[in-house]
Design an enzyme around this catalytic site. Structure first.
Site, PDB file in Angstrom:
ATOM      1  N   ARG A 188     -49.146  75.255  57.016  1.00  0.00           N
ATOM      2  CA  ARG A 188     -49.682  74.121  55.681  1.00  0.00           C
ATOM      3  C   ARG A 188     -50.770  72.347  56.268  1.00  0.00           C
ATOM      4  NH1 ARG A 188     -42.821  74.019  57.923  1.00  0.00           N
ATOM      5  NH2 ARG A 188     -43.925  76.379  58.056  1.00  0.00           N
ATOM      6  N   LYS A 233     -48.020  82.990  70.143  1.00  0.00           N
ATOM      7  CA  LYS A 233     -46.760  84.568  69.113  1.00  0.00           C
ATOM      8  C   LYS A 233     -46.946  84.771  70.312  1.00  0.00           C
ATOM      9  CE  LYS A 233     -48.865  83.755  64.215  1.00  0.00           C
ATOM     10  NZ  LYS A 233     -46.984  83.806  63.983  1.00  0.00           N
TER      11      LYS A 233
HETATM   12  N1  BES Z   1     -49.359  83.025  59.561  1.00  0.00           N
HETATM   13  C1  BES Z   1     -48.159  82.973  59.927  1.00  0.00           C
HETATM   14  C2  BES Z   1     -47.349  83.234  59.069  1.00  0.00           C
HETATM   15  C3  BES Z   1     -46.765  85.069  59.152  1.00  0.00           C
HETATM   16  C4  BES Z   1     -46.186  85.685  59.657  1.00  0.00           C
HETATM   17  C5  BES Z   1     -47.250  85.538  57.873  1.00  0.00           C
HETATM   18  C6  BES Z   1     -46.286  86.944  59.650  1.00  0.00           C
HETATM   19  C7  BES Z   1     -47.368  86.504  57.890  1.00  0.00           C
HETATM   20  C8  BES Z   1     -46.739  87.286  58.838  1.00  0.00           C
HETATM   21  C9  BES Z   1     -47.676  81.626  59.878  1.00  0.00           C
HETATM   22  O1  BES Z   1     -48.912  80.620  60.565  1.00  0.00           O
HETATM   23  C10 BES Z   1     -46.529  80.801  61.242  1.00  0.00           C
HETATM   24  O2  BES Z   1     -46.791  81.519  62.053  1.00  0.00           O
HETATM   25  N2  BES Z   1     -45.166  80.786  60.764  1.00  0.00           N
HETATM   26  C11 BES Z   1     -44.751  80.260  61.402  1.00  0.00           C
HETATM   27  C12 BES Z   1     -43.890  79.091  61.010  1.00  0.00           C
HETATM   28  C13 BES Z   1     -42.812  78.132  62.292  1.00  0.00           C
HETATM   29  C14 BES Z   1     -44.010  78.376  63.581  1.00  0.00           C
HETATM   30  C15 BES Z   1     -42.167  77.223  61.237  1.00  0.00           C
HETATM   31  C16 BES Z   1     -43.517  81.463  61.764  1.00  0.00           C
HETATM   32  O3  BES Z   1     -42.767  82.101  59.945  1.00  0.00           O
HETATM   33  O4  BES Z   1     -42.820  82.187  62.140  1.00  0.00           O
HETATM   34 MN    MN Z   2     -49.054  80.321  62.563  1.00  0.00          MN
END
Ligand code: BES
Ligand code: MN
Ligand code: ZN
Length: 496
Positions: free
Chosen positions: A348, A274
């Site tokens: 997921r 991230k």
């Molecule tokens: N934990 C994150 C989602 C999230 C983001 C929760 C901001 C709360 C606040 C999740 O694991 C994630 O990183 N999701 C990605 C999925 C993508 C890589 C398909 C996302 O939402 O960008």
């Molecule tokens: Mn994630």
């Protein structure tokens, strides 16, 4: 402990009351008991109200210091708004939160609140008390010097003519508050303190109140073929845990309701790392697991007449020499193969095995998972509603109604064959991300593969678990979202 709150209910204010609170309706004047109190001051209400701009709107206050004619140190007059503005139960909780804000701002310690108005039933009084308690919550255990934010201890006595049935109603509602506060604290805790093992240890303590708790180690999970969850965990020094909590409040052979939570104690994104900005918020990526754990606590505390299981997958998603990578193909417990295209779509994978395990072992009548699953849910709905995915209209409507009642909002999202296409893989049965388009929906489609046809709802709480601006009932970063709405859903539809 800081910020203690002692709540009591009686017909008359205690002798040692320092702060007396009365309510006045919008565009009205003190009535009944409130009128009797006000008249002792000998003051002209209309004149004072006008001079401070008090019209009786919620949030309005008259603060009378050292009132003559009364034994207390302070008389606070609060607006209660228009009649009918308090029809929703959550409006009463908000009112309790607003009351607590005023009490803290005035450093009140020994408080009596005169409640004397039409439509006051035990459930509303319980909501009021719950709102006050929720607003009082602070997460300041890591501050060695505390900012000035209200008295350390406070007692509040709610005074009403009829206290019959109140104890039961309040204890019942406070069981939900305890669950919500537990969820908040779990989410607020930093990941260096709360790893999978530590979280499992906290969940394990629910055995003290009658919850059966089992904890699976990575070896146990490997034996069961949980290749998806374990792939996420493999980059972390800290071993994964799967916690199974059972509450038996109904007949032996009643199929349980199952609640499944995403418990990523920290989400770096893994190798698909991230960006640095706001990454600290990913200590809250176990918000689903926190809500499920808080809910199990609530059900046990109020001895809910239902059989419920809570299953939480606890892992840390780290970037490391042992991490899983994009391109890897893993096999879930169900036997399905998953192509990893983004290691940041880890939640997921955790849920895939947790869901499959849950339906396989418990044959539940219904499964509901909660997860801070996608940033897309936050983008779509902000902090005010969680994204609800459910193909069953009756379950959907019940959940939406519970959301409306509790103020923990939900908004229904779609499924559809076009979305399913987005997670087709070139090499495996499915892939773990459909890319930027419809991110919350493709995540739900992914999960559906692992519900195995069992009635199922998925609630994406990425926007609601943390980071909302302060509300009447919460000033902390974490919200504890999910406990109240699911408790309401269970009460209204699954208890006899
Ligand atoms: N934990 C994150 C989602 C999230 C983001 C929760 C901001 C709360 C606040 C999740 O694991 C994630 O990183 N999701 C990605 C999925 C993508 C890589 C398909 C996302 O939402 O960008
Ligand atoms: Mn994630
Ligand atoms: Zn995540």
């Amino acid at each position: 402990m800081s910020h203690e709150l002692f709540l009591a209910f009686s017909k008359l204010p205690p002798a040692e009351t320092a702060t007396l609170v009365i309510y006045v309706a919008q565009d009205g004047a003190p009535e009944g008991e409130a009128k009797a109190v006000w008249e002792k001051t000998g003051q002209d209400f209309a004149k004072i109200a006008k001079s401070v701009g008090f019209t009786g709107k919620p949030g309005h206050m008259i603060d009378l210091v050292a009132p003559s004619g009364l034994a207390c140190e302070r008389l606070i007059v609060l607006g209660r708004g228009k009649d009918g503005a308090l029809d929703k139960p959550s409006a009463w909780a908000d009112r309790g939160g607003s009351l607590m804000a005023k009490l803290e701002a005035t450093h009140a310690r020994a408080v009596a609140v005169i409640l004397d108005e039409p439509g006051l039933d035990p459930r509303r009084v319980a909501e009021l008390a719950a709102g006050a308690r929720l607003r009082r919550y602070r997460f300041d255990k890591y501050r060695t010097s505390r900012p000035e934010n209200g008295p350390e201890q406070m007692s509040v006595t709610f005074c009403l003519k009829d206290v019959a049935g109140l104890d039961v109603a309040v204890a019942d509602r406070m069981a939900v508050v305890e669950g919500t506060l537990m969820a908040r604290t779990l989410v607020n805790e930093p990941a260096n303190v709360l790893g999978p093992v530590e979280f499992a240890g906290i969940a394990n303590r629910l055995s003290d109140i009658g919850v059966t708790v089992e904890i699976l180690t990575p070896d146990d999970m490997a034996d069961r073929g949980m290749g998806a969850l374990l792939a996420v965990a493999q980059g972390s020094e800290r071993p994964a845990r799967l916690v199974v909590m059972q509450w038996h409040g109904a007949g032996r052979d009643d199929a349980p309701l199952a609640f499944i939570g995403k418990g990523v104690v920290f989400d770096t994104g893994g190798v698909s790392i991230k960006p640095a900005a706001n990454m600290e918020e990913m200590k809250g990526d176990m918000g689903g697991a926190a809500a499920v754990t808080g809910l199990m606590k609530t059900l046990a505390l109020r001895k809910a007449k239902v059989n419920a299981v809570g299953v939480i997958g606890l892992v840390e998603n780290m970037a490391d020499g042992r991490s899983y990578r994009p391109g890897d193909i893993v096999t879930a417990m169900s036997g399905k193969t998953i192509e990893i295209v983004n290691t940041d779509a880890e939640g997921r994978l955790v849920l895939a095995d947790a869901l499959w395990y849950t339906q396989d072992r418990f044959r539940p009548r219904l499964m509901i998972d909660l997860a801070t699953l996608t940033g897309a849910a936050l983008v779509a709905l902000g902090h005010d509603n969680a994204a609800l995915f459910c193909e069953d209209d009756a379950i959907t409507n019940a959940l939406l109604a519970a959301g409306h009642e509790t103020g923990e909002g939900l908004w229904r999202m779609p499924f559809g064959p076009g979305y399913e296409k987005l997670i087709e893989s070139r090499f495996a049965d499915i892939k773990n991300s459909g890319g930027r388009k419809a991110g919350s929906i493709t995540a739900a489609h992914f999960l559906r593969h692992f519900a195995n046809g069992v009635p199922w709802a998925h609630i994406d709480i990425a926007g609601t678990a943390f980071g909302a601006s302060p509300s009447e009932t919460n000033t902390s970063w974490a919200t504890g979202y999910g406990v109240a709405v699911l408790d309401r859903f269970i009460r209204d539809h699954h208890e006899r």
